[in-house]
Design a protein around this motif. Structure first.
Motif, PDB file in Angstrom:
ATOM      1  N   ALA A  96       0.825  -1.209   0.000  1.00 52.47           N
ATOM      2  CA  ALA A  96       0.000   0.000   0.000  1.00 52.47           C
ATOM      3  C   ALA A  96       0.860   1.260   0.000  1.00 52.47           C
ATOM      4  O   ALA A  96       0.525   2.246  -0.661  1.00 52.47           O
ATOM      5  CB  ALA A  96      -0.937  -0.010   1.204  1.00 52.47           C
ATOM      6  N   ASP A  97       1.977   1.240   0.724  1.00 53.20           N
ATOM      7  CA  ASP A  97       2.845   2.415   0.818  1.00 53.20           C
ATOM      8  C   ASP A  97       3.886   2.484  -0.288  1.00 53.20           C
ATOM      9  O   ASP A  97       4.357   3.564  -0.629  1.00 53.20           O
ATOM     10  CB  ASP A  97       3.567   2.429   2.172  1.00 53.20           C
ATOM     11  N   PRO A  99       3.916   0.595  -3.772  1.00 52.76           N
ATOM     12  CA  PRO A  99       3.370  -0.394  -4.707  1.00 52.76           C
ATOM     13  C   PRO A  99       4.360  -0.918  -5.735  1.00 52.76           C
ATOM     14  O   PRO A  99       4.173  -2.003  -6.274  1.00 52.76           O
ATOM     15  CB  PRO A  99       2.205   0.334  -5.378  1.00 52.76           C
ATOM     16  N   THR A 170      -3.903  -3.434  -8.637  1.00 55.88           N
ATOM     17  CA  THR A 170      -5.047  -2.779  -8.015  1.00 55.88           C
ATOM     18  C   THR A 170      -5.822  -1.917  -9.018  1.00 55.88           C
ATOM     19  O   THR A 170      -7.047  -1.834  -8.934  1.00 55.88           O
ATOM     20  CB  THR A 170      -4.620  -1.934  -6.798  1.00 55.88           C
TER      21      THR A 170
END
Length: 178
Positions: A96-97, A99, A170
């Motif tokens: 998430a931080d 990718p 994502t």
């Protein structure tokens, strides 16, 4: 109609096997696919079709590219559900931080004879990987291009694969969910 994600391997890389996304979109549409959307230039396509046989569809797409462009890319097709399960199974929350540090290699079939010992031997002190079903999750905080593990993973897995970074995964999942 079912939603699919096609991952084409080896197109528009280093000036070889050039295939503009507008042309790729048209090839999909000529094969009866609808709501065709591409993402970046590396062969990511979200589409819908009534054809429920992903293997047959991949073969048809490969042939269409070969007829139009003179080369045969490897095409891996995932259902929306398969992509969703792969994303949900990501064991590396740091994706998430950062990718770009996490990649998912989607395998053409399960890696029944993977050389896990050699994979572990190749990884650097900062790298981690997890093999689940038809996905190799790879965390390379020092960069994918510097990773010996990433460079040799497909051969050691013993099956065809194509990798996408977490941002691409994502984004494709978001596109397929619309």
């Amino acid at each position: 109609m079912q939603t699919y994600v096609a991952l084409l391997r080896g197109i528009n890389v280093g000036g070889a096997h050039m295939l503009p996304m507008k042309d790729l979109k048209l090839l999909f549409e000529q094969l009866g696919c609808v709501d065709v959307k591409t993402y970046i230039q590396s062969g990511n396509v979200v589409f819908r079709t009534a054809d429920a046989n992903a293997g047959r569809l991949a073969t048809r797409l490969t042939a269409a590219v070969a007829n139009a462009r003179g080369f045969e890319p490897r095409v891996l097709i995932l259902t929306h559900g398969e992509l969703k399960r792969a994303a949900a199974g990501n064991p590396f929350p740091e994706a998430a931080d950062n990718p770009a540090s996490v990649h998912l290699s989607f395998l053409a079939e399960p890696a029944k004879n993977a050389d896990l010992q050699s994979l572990h031997a190749l990884k650097s002190a900062t790298e981690r990987f997890v093999l689940k079903d038809r996905v190799l999750y790879l965390h390379t905080p020092d960069g994918l291009g510097r990773s010996k593990l990433a460079a040799r993973a497909e051969r050691l897995l013993g099956v065809a694969a194509t990798a996408r970074n977490w941002r691409t995964v994502t984004t494709l999942l978001e596109m397929a969910s619309q």
